[in-house]
Write a protein that holds these residues in place. Structure first.
Motif, PDB file in Angstrom:
ATOM      1  N   THR A 155      36.980  38.474  35.474  1.00  0.00           N
ATOM      2  CA  THR A 155      37.347  37.361  34.875  1.00  0.00           C
ATOM      3  C   THR A 155      36.571  37.223  33.658  1.00  0.00           C
ATOM      4  O   THR A 155      36.371  35.887  33.219  1.00  0.00           O
ATOM      5  N   LYS A 160      42.957  29.271  47.371  1.00  0.00           N
ATOM      6  CA  LYS A 160      41.602  29.598  47.606  1.00  0.00           C
ATOM      7  C   LYS A 160      41.418  30.567  48.412  1.00  0.00           C
ATOM      8  O   LYS A 160      41.632  30.618  49.602  1.00  0.00           O
ATOM      9  N   ARG A 215      36.896  30.403  46.383  1.00  0.00           N
ATOM     10  CA  ARG A 215      37.378  30.599  44.709  1.00  0.00           C
ATOM     11  C   ARG A 215      38.796  30.598  44.610  1.00  0.00           C
ATOM     12  O   ARG A 215      39.534  30.923  45.301  1.00  0.00           O
ATOM     13  N   GLN A 273      39.073  32.321  39.491  1.00  0.00           N
ATOM     14  CA  GLN A 273      37.861  32.497  39.859  1.00  0.00           C
ATOM     15  C   GLN A 273      37.443  33.728  40.536  1.00  0.00           C
ATOM     16  O   GLN A 273      36.204  34.038  40.578  1.00  0.00           O
ATOM     17  N   MET A 274      38.314  34.339  40.973  1.00  0.00           N
ATOM     18  CA  MET A 274      38.273  35.691  41.714  1.00  0.00           C
ATOM     19  C   MET A 274      39.307  36.529  41.522  1.00  0.00           C
ATOM     20  O   MET A 274      40.627  36.267  41.787  1.00  0.00           O
TER      21      MET A 274
END
Length: 266
Positions: free
Chosen positions: A4, A50, A54, A130-131
Protein backbone atom coordinates in the motif's frame (compact mmCIF):
# COMPACT_ATOMS: atom_id res chain seq x y z
CA UNK A 1 4.89 -8.01 -3.92
CA UNK A 2 2.19 -5.36 -3.96
CA UNK A 3 2.16 -2.95 -1.04
CA UNK A 4 0.00 0.00 0.00
CA UNK A 5 3.05 2.23 -0.33
CA UNK A 6 1.80 3.07 -3.80
CA UNK A 7 4.28 4.51 -6.28
CA UNK A 8 3.55 5.78 -9.80
CA UNK A 9 2.75 2.84 -12.05
CA UNK A 10 1.79 0.48 -9.23
CA UNK A 11 -1.71 -1.01 -8.89
CA UNK A 12 -3.56 1.01 -6.27
CA UNK A 13 -7.24 0.21 -6.84
CA UNK A 14 -9.55 -2.25 -8.55
CA UNK A 15 -13.28 -2.44 -8.99
CA UNK A 16 -15.83 -4.68 -10.60
CA UNK A 17 -18.72 -3.72 -12.85
CA UNK A 18 -21.62 -6.14 -12.55
CA UNK A 19 -25.15 -6.44 -13.97
CA UNK A 20 -26.56 -7.36 -10.53
CA UNK A 21 -24.66 -5.72 -7.71
CA UNK A 22 -26.44 -7.47 -4.86
CA UNK A 23 -26.03 -10.97 -6.34
CA UNK A 24 -22.38 -10.28 -7.15
CA UNK A 25 -21.72 -9.06 -3.62
CA UNK A 26 -23.23 -12.31 -2.31
CA UNK A 27 -20.97 -14.39 -4.59
CA UNK A 28 -17.75 -12.77 -3.40
CA UNK A 29 -18.92 -12.95 0.20
CA UNK A 30 -19.40 -16.72 -0.22
CA UNK A 31 -16.07 -17.26 -2.03
CA UNK A 32 -13.71 -14.80 -0.36
CA UNK A 33 -15.60 -13.73 2.74
CA UNK A 34 -15.83 -10.10 1.65
CA UNK A 35 -18.46 -7.77 3.02
CA UNK A 36 -19.79 -4.76 1.12
CA UNK A 37 -20.59 -1.26 2.31
CA UNK A 38 -21.97 1.72 0.36
CA UNK A 39 -19.37 4.40 -0.26
CA UNK A 40 -21.78 7.17 0.74
CA UNK A 41 -25.43 8.13 0.58
CA UNK A 42 -25.01 9.78 -2.83
CA UNK A 43 -22.92 6.96 -4.32
CA UNK A 44 -25.87 5.08 -5.79
CA UNK A 45 -25.24 1.34 -5.85
CA UNK A 46 -21.45 1.68 -5.69
CA UNK A 47 -20.00 -0.28 -2.79
CA UNK A 48 -16.68 -1.03 -1.18
CA UNK A 49 -15.57 -4.63 -0.77
CA UNK A 50 -14.11 -5.00 2.73
CA UNK A 51 -12.22 -7.64 4.66
CA UNK A 52 -11.59 -7.23 8.38
CA UNK A 53 -12.76 -3.65 8.08
CA UNK A 54 -10.30 -2.68 5.33
CA UNK A 55 -11.17 -1.90 1.72
CA UNK A 56 -9.97 -4.51 -0.79
CA UNK A 57 -11.83 -3.28 -3.87
CA UNK A 58 -14.98 -1.71 -5.24
CA UNK A 59 -18.23 -2.92 -6.82
CA UNK A 60 -20.81 -1.13 -8.92
CA UNK A 61 -23.18 -1.43 -11.85
CA UNK A 62 -21.87 -1.63 -15.41
CA UNK A 63 -21.54 1.89 -16.78
CA UNK A 64 -20.51 1.31 -20.42
CA UNK A 65 -23.10 0.12 -22.93
CA UNK A 66 -22.29 -3.37 -24.13
CA UNK A 67 -19.48 -3.83 -21.61
CA UNK A 68 -18.74 -7.26 -20.20
CA UNK A 69 -18.54 -7.71 -16.45
CA UNK A 70 -14.85 -7.51 -15.57
CA UNK A 71 -12.40 -6.38 -12.93
CA UNK A 72 -10.78 -3.04 -13.72
CA UNK A 73 -7.25 -2.47 -12.39
CA UNK A 74 -6.15 1.10 -11.66
CA UNK A 75 -2.50 2.14 -11.67
CA UNK A 76 -1.30 5.18 -9.75
CA UNK A 77 -0.44 8.32 -11.66
CA UNK A 78 0.65 11.78 -10.55
CA UNK A 79 -1.14 13.44 -13.49
CA UNK A 80 -4.21 11.80 -14.99
CA UNK A 81 -4.46 14.36 -17.80
CA UNK A 82 -0.88 13.77 -18.89
CA UNK A 83 -1.51 10.01 -18.74
CA UNK A 84 -4.53 10.37 -21.06
CA UNK A 85 -2.48 12.38 -23.54
CA UNK A 86 0.31 9.78 -23.43
CA UNK A 87 -2.12 6.90 -24.00
CA UNK A 88 -3.43 8.56 -27.16
CA UNK A 89 0.06 9.44 -28.37
CA UNK A 90 1.12 5.80 -27.91
CA UNK A 91 -1.82 4.44 -29.90
CA UNK A 92 -4.21 3.61 -27.07
CA UNK A 93 -7.79 4.80 -26.52
CA UNK A 94 -9.32 7.02 -23.83
CA UNK A 95 -12.63 5.30 -22.96
CA UNK A 96 -13.44 7.43 -19.90
CA UNK A 97 -11.74 10.85 -19.96
CA UNK A 98 -10.06 12.33 -16.87
CA UNK A 99 -12.80 12.80 -14.29
CA UNK A 100 -12.96 14.14 -10.75
CA UNK A 101 -14.04 11.65 -8.08
CA UNK A 102 -15.15 14.14 -5.46
CA UNK A 103 -12.32 15.13 -3.17
CA UNK A 104 -10.80 11.66 -3.30
CA UNK A 105 -8.91 11.92 -6.58
CA UNK A 106 -9.11 11.86 -10.36
CA UNK A 107 -9.45 8.89 -12.65
CA UNK A 108 -9.57 7.84 -16.28
CA UNK A 109 -10.07 4.55 -18.09
CA UNK A 110 -8.17 3.48 -21.19
CA UNK A 111 -7.58 0.68 -23.67
CA UNK A 112 -4.05 -0.19 -24.76
CA UNK A 113 -3.34 -0.40 -28.53
CA UNK A 114 -4.22 -4.12 -28.51
CA UNK A 115 -7.52 -3.61 -26.67
CA UNK A 116 -6.57 -4.41 -23.07
CA UNK A 117 -8.60 -2.23 -20.69
CA UNK A 118 -7.06 -0.56 -17.63
CA UNK A 119 -7.38 2.63 -15.62
CA UNK A 120 -5.36 5.21 -13.70
CA UNK A 121 -5.97 6.90 -10.35
CA UNK A 122 -4.50 10.22 -9.27
CA UNK A 123 -4.99 10.28 -5.50
CA UNK A 124 -5.90 13.45 -3.65
CA UNK A 125 -7.71 12.42 -0.48
CA UNK A 126 -7.82 8.66 -1.03
CA UNK A 127 -4.63 6.71 -1.88
CA UNK A 128 -6.58 3.55 -2.81
CA UNK A 129 -6.73 0.01 -1.44
CA UNK A 130 -6.33 -0.41 2.31
CA UNK A 131 -5.27 -4.07 2.22
CA UNK A 132 -3.08 -5.97 -0.27
CA UNK A 133 -0.78 -9.00 -0.35
CA UNK A 134 -2.66 -10.78 2.44
CA UNK A 135 -5.48 -13.30 2.28
CA UNK A 136 -7.99 -12.37 0.90
CA UNK A 137 -6.78 -9.38 -1.13
CA UNK A 138 -4.95 -8.38 -4.29
CA UNK A 139 -1.42 -9.76 -4.49
CA UNK A 140 -0.69 -9.79 -8.25
CA UNK A 141 -1.95 -8.38 -11.55
CA UNK A 142 -1.78 -10.15 -14.89
CA UNK A 143 -2.22 -9.23 -18.54
CA UNK A 144 -3.09 -11.77 -21.21
CA UNK A 145 -2.04 -10.15 -24.48
CA UNK A 146 -1.68 -11.14 -28.12
CA UNK A 147 1.65 -9.27 -28.52
CA UNK A 148 3.98 -9.24 -25.51
CA UNK A 149 6.58 -7.03 -27.21
CA UNK A 150 4.02 -4.36 -28.10
CA UNK A 151 2.49 -4.48 -24.61
CA UNK A 152 5.88 -4.13 -22.94
CA UNK A 153 6.68 -1.15 -25.17
CA UNK A 154 3.35 0.58 -24.50
CA UNK A 155 3.23 0.14 -20.73
CA UNK A 156 6.97 0.61 -20.33
CA UNK A 157 6.73 4.00 -22.02
CA UNK A 158 3.54 5.01 -20.24
CA UNK A 159 4.48 3.94 -16.70
CA UNK A 160 8.22 3.32 -16.86
CA UNK A 161 7.73 -0.34 -15.94
CA UNK A 162 10.72 -2.62 -15.84
CA UNK A 163 10.13 -6.11 -17.26
CA UNK A 164 12.20 -9.25 -16.89
CA UNK A 165 11.71 -12.62 -18.56
CA UNK A 166 11.24 -15.99 -16.93
CA UNK A 167 10.15 -19.37 -18.32
CA UNK A 168 6.47 -20.15 -17.93
CA UNK A 169 5.93 -22.13 -14.71
CA UNK A 170 5.07 -25.80 -14.82
CA UNK A 171 7.09 -26.50 -17.92
CA UNK A 172 4.61 -24.69 -20.18
CA UNK A 173 6.22 -23.40 -23.37
CA UNK A 174 6.64 -19.64 -23.61
CA UNK A 175 7.89 -16.62 -21.69
CA UNK A 176 6.34 -14.90 -18.70
CA UNK A 177 7.29 -11.25 -18.29
CA UNK A 178 7.53 -9.94 -14.73
CA UNK A 179 6.58 -6.31 -14.08
CA UNK A 180 8.27 -4.00 -11.56
CA UNK A 181 7.50 -0.29 -11.13
CA UNK A 182 10.23 2.10 -12.23
CA UNK A 183 13.18 2.34 -9.88
CA UNK A 184 12.04 -0.32 -7.42
CA UNK A 185 13.92 -3.54 -6.59
CA UNK A 186 12.75 -6.88 -7.96
CA UNK A 187 11.12 -7.87 -4.68
CA UNK A 188 8.51 -5.21 -5.49
CA UNK A 189 7.27 -7.01 -8.59
CA UNK A 190 3.57 -6.31 -9.02
CA UNK A 191 2.47 -8.55 -11.84
CA UNK A 192 3.20 -10.17 -15.14
CA UNK A 193 2.15 -10.46 -18.74
CA UNK A 194 2.09 -13.34 -21.16
CA UNK A 195 1.41 -13.71 -24.86
CA UNK A 196 -1.47 -15.93 -25.90
CA UNK A 197 -3.08 -16.56 -29.30
CA UNK A 198 -6.47 -14.85 -29.76
CA UNK A 199 -8.33 -18.18 -29.73
CA UNK A 200 -7.21 -18.72 -26.13
CA UNK A 201 -8.80 -15.44 -25.01
CA UNK A 202 -12.28 -16.90 -24.99
CA UNK A 203 -13.79 -14.52 -22.43
CA UNK A 204 -13.22 -11.51 -24.67
CA UNK A 205 -13.41 -13.00 -28.13
CA UNK A 206 -9.68 -12.66 -28.67
CA UNK A 207 -9.10 -9.22 -27.10
CA UNK A 208 -6.30 -8.88 -24.50
CA UNK A 209 -7.37 -8.32 -20.91
CA UNK A 210 -6.11 -7.72 -17.38
CA UNK A 211 -7.25 -9.70 -14.36
CA UNK A 212 -6.46 -9.67 -10.63
CA UNK A 213 -4.93 -12.42 -8.52
CA UNK A 214 -6.22 -12.73 -4.96
CA UNK A 215 -4.23 -14.43 -2.23
CA UNK A 216 -6.15 -17.13 -0.36
CA UNK A 217 -5.39 -19.58 2.42
CA UNK A 218 -6.63 -22.56 0.40
CA UNK A 219 -6.92 -22.45 -3.39
CA UNK A 220 -8.87 -25.72 -3.58
CA UNK A 221 -11.43 -24.50 -1.07
CA UNK A 222 -11.84 -21.17 -2.85
CA UNK A 223 -12.22 -22.91 -6.23
CA UNK A 224 -14.86 -25.25 -4.83
CA UNK A 225 -16.79 -22.26 -3.48
CA UNK A 226 -16.65 -20.60 -6.90
CA UNK A 227 -18.36 -23.61 -8.49
CA UNK A 228 -20.80 -24.06 -5.61
CA UNK A 229 -21.99 -20.46 -5.98
CA UNK A 230 -22.65 -20.33 -9.70
CA UNK A 231 -19.17 -19.56 -11.05
CA UNK A 232 -16.86 -21.72 -13.12
CA UNK A 233 -13.17 -22.53 -13.51
CA UNK A 234 -11.03 -21.89 -16.55
CA UNK A 235 -8.28 -23.85 -14.81
CA UNK A 236 -8.76 -26.27 -11.95
CA UNK A 237 -6.42 -25.86 -8.94
CA UNK A 238 -2.87 -26.87 -9.74
CA UNK A 239 0.62 -26.29 -8.40
CA UNK A 240 2.97 -23.83 -10.11
CA UNK A 241 6.52 -24.44 -8.82
CA UNK A 242 7.93 -21.39 -7.11
CA UNK A 243 4.59 -19.60 -7.31
CA UNK A 244 2.02 -21.57 -5.34
CA UNK A 245 -1.26 -23.38 -5.89
CA UNK A 246 -3.72 -21.50 -8.05
CA UNK A 247 -6.98 -21.68 -9.97
CA UNK A 248 -8.36 -19.43 -12.71
CA UNK A 249 -11.94 -18.55 -11.84
CA UNK A 250 -14.92 -16.92 -13.54
CA UNK A 251 -17.76 -15.43 -11.51
CA UNK A 252 -21.43 -15.93 -12.52
CA UNK A 253 -21.33 -12.76 -14.65
CA UNK A 254 -18.22 -13.78 -16.61
CA UNK A 255 -15.63 -11.70 -14.72
CA UNK A 256 -12.38 -13.63 -14.33
CA UNK A 257 -9.90 -13.66 -11.47
CA UNK A 258 -7.27 -15.96 -10.03
CA UNK A 259 -7.02 -17.38 -6.51
CA UNK A 260 -3.54 -18.22 -5.30
CA UNK A 261 -2.12 -19.87 -2.22
CA UNK A 262 1.42 -18.47 -2.52
CA UNK A 263 4.41 -20.70 -1.99
CA UNK A 264 6.17 -20.05 1.34
CA UNK A 265 8.85 -17.39 1.11
CA UNK A 266 12.33 -18.90 0.92
Amino acid sequence: MITTDFVPGSPCWLDLGAPDVAATAAFYNAVLGWETQPFDEEGGDFRAFKHNGRIVGGLGPLTEEGARSAWMIYFKTTDVDAAAEAVQRLGGTVRVPPTDAGEEGRMAQFSDPLGGQFAVWQPIGDPGLQMVDDPVSLNWTELYTTDAAAAREFYGTLFGWQTSAMPMPGGVEGTYWLITPAGLPEDRMQGGLMQLPPEHLVLTGGTPYWHPVFAVEDADDAAAKVKANGGSLQMEPEDAPGVGRLAVCVDPNGADFVVLKPSPAV
